[in-house]
Design a protein around this motif. Sequence first.
Motif, PDB file in Angstrom:
ATOM      1  N   SER A   3     -12.431  97.544 -37.183  1.00 46.15           N
ATOM      2  CA  SER A   3     -13.117  96.235 -36.934  1.00 46.15           C
ATOM      3  C   SER A   3     -12.069  94.912 -37.321  1.00 46.15           C
ATOM      4  O   SER A   3     -12.421  93.795 -36.725  1.00 46.15           O
ATOM      5  N   ILE A   4     -11.261  95.257 -38.542  1.00 44.51           N
ATOM      6  CA  ILE A   4     -10.518  94.211 -38.903  1.00 44.51           C
ATOM      7  C   ILE A   4      -9.477  93.805 -37.896  1.00 44.51           C
ATOM      8  O   ILE A   4      -9.232  92.564 -37.376  1.00 44.51           O
ATOM      9  N   VAL A   5      -8.769  94.849 -37.078  1.00 51.72           N
ATOM     10  CA  VAL A   5      -8.072  94.819 -36.109  1.00 51.72           C
ATOM     11  C   VAL A   5      -8.592  94.034 -35.188  1.00 51.72           C
ATOM     12  O   VAL A   5      -8.164  93.100 -34.128  1.00 51.72           O
ATOM     13  N   GLN A   6      -9.683  94.511 -34.462  1.00 53.61           N
ATOM     14  CA  GLN A   6     -10.357  93.952 -33.445  1.00 53.61           C
ATOM     15  C   GLN A   6     -10.989  92.608 -33.661  1.00 53.61           C
ATOM     16  O   GLN A   6     -10.722  91.789 -32.859  1.00 53.61           O
ATOM     17  N   ASP A   7     -11.302  92.189 -34.891  1.00 51.11           N
ATOM     18  CA  ASP A   7     -11.858  90.708 -35.071  1.00 51.11           C
ATOM     19  C   ASP A   7     -10.612  89.841 -34.970  1.00 51.11           C
ATOM     20  O   ASP A   7     -10.581  88.902 -34.479  1.00 51.11           O
TER      21      ASP A   7
END
Length: 182
Positions: A3-7
């Motif tokens: 989710s960090i990468v996607q954010d």
Amino acid sequence: MESIVQDIKNGNIERFKMVYQQYHTKLYFYVLKCTHSAYLSEETVQLSFILLWEKREKLSTNYNISAQLFRIAKSVMTDLLRKQQVRNRHTESMVRETPDWHMETDLTVKEELTRVYNSIEQLSPIRRNVFKLSRFEGLPHKEIARQLSISPKTVENHIVRAIRQLKDSLLLLLPAIVAWFC
């Protein structure tokens, strides 16, 4: 982690700031361990985070942000080291190609070139980076502004101030330079 990468891919600046806070110091010491240069470490970290943000759409959700950030840093560090080697070779060849100078004169030239280089290194990190991109790599102000996410006017101001600061610090060298050419 995904989710960090996607954010970040989605342009979430708060998540990017969090990653910056979490990895800035780790990245700095990783590069410092490899290069033994505070300057290269600082430059690598700053350029790595700039690239991470600029190329965020290309991040892969298959890898965690740490792996991707350190891969970017390794690439940036390699590029900076390569450029430094080219500069060093260029400086050495300039000194070697000077015709029939006595050893004392060669030493003086090397000392003066070292002083000029040291004066450049004394500039603030952003001003030094802008100056080197402009003068050593020949990039136009607009390209430097795009790479560093600053305005072209800010680039111009940094260059003007860098030149002024270098002139002030290098005025002390003027007698040696005049004697060198006479």
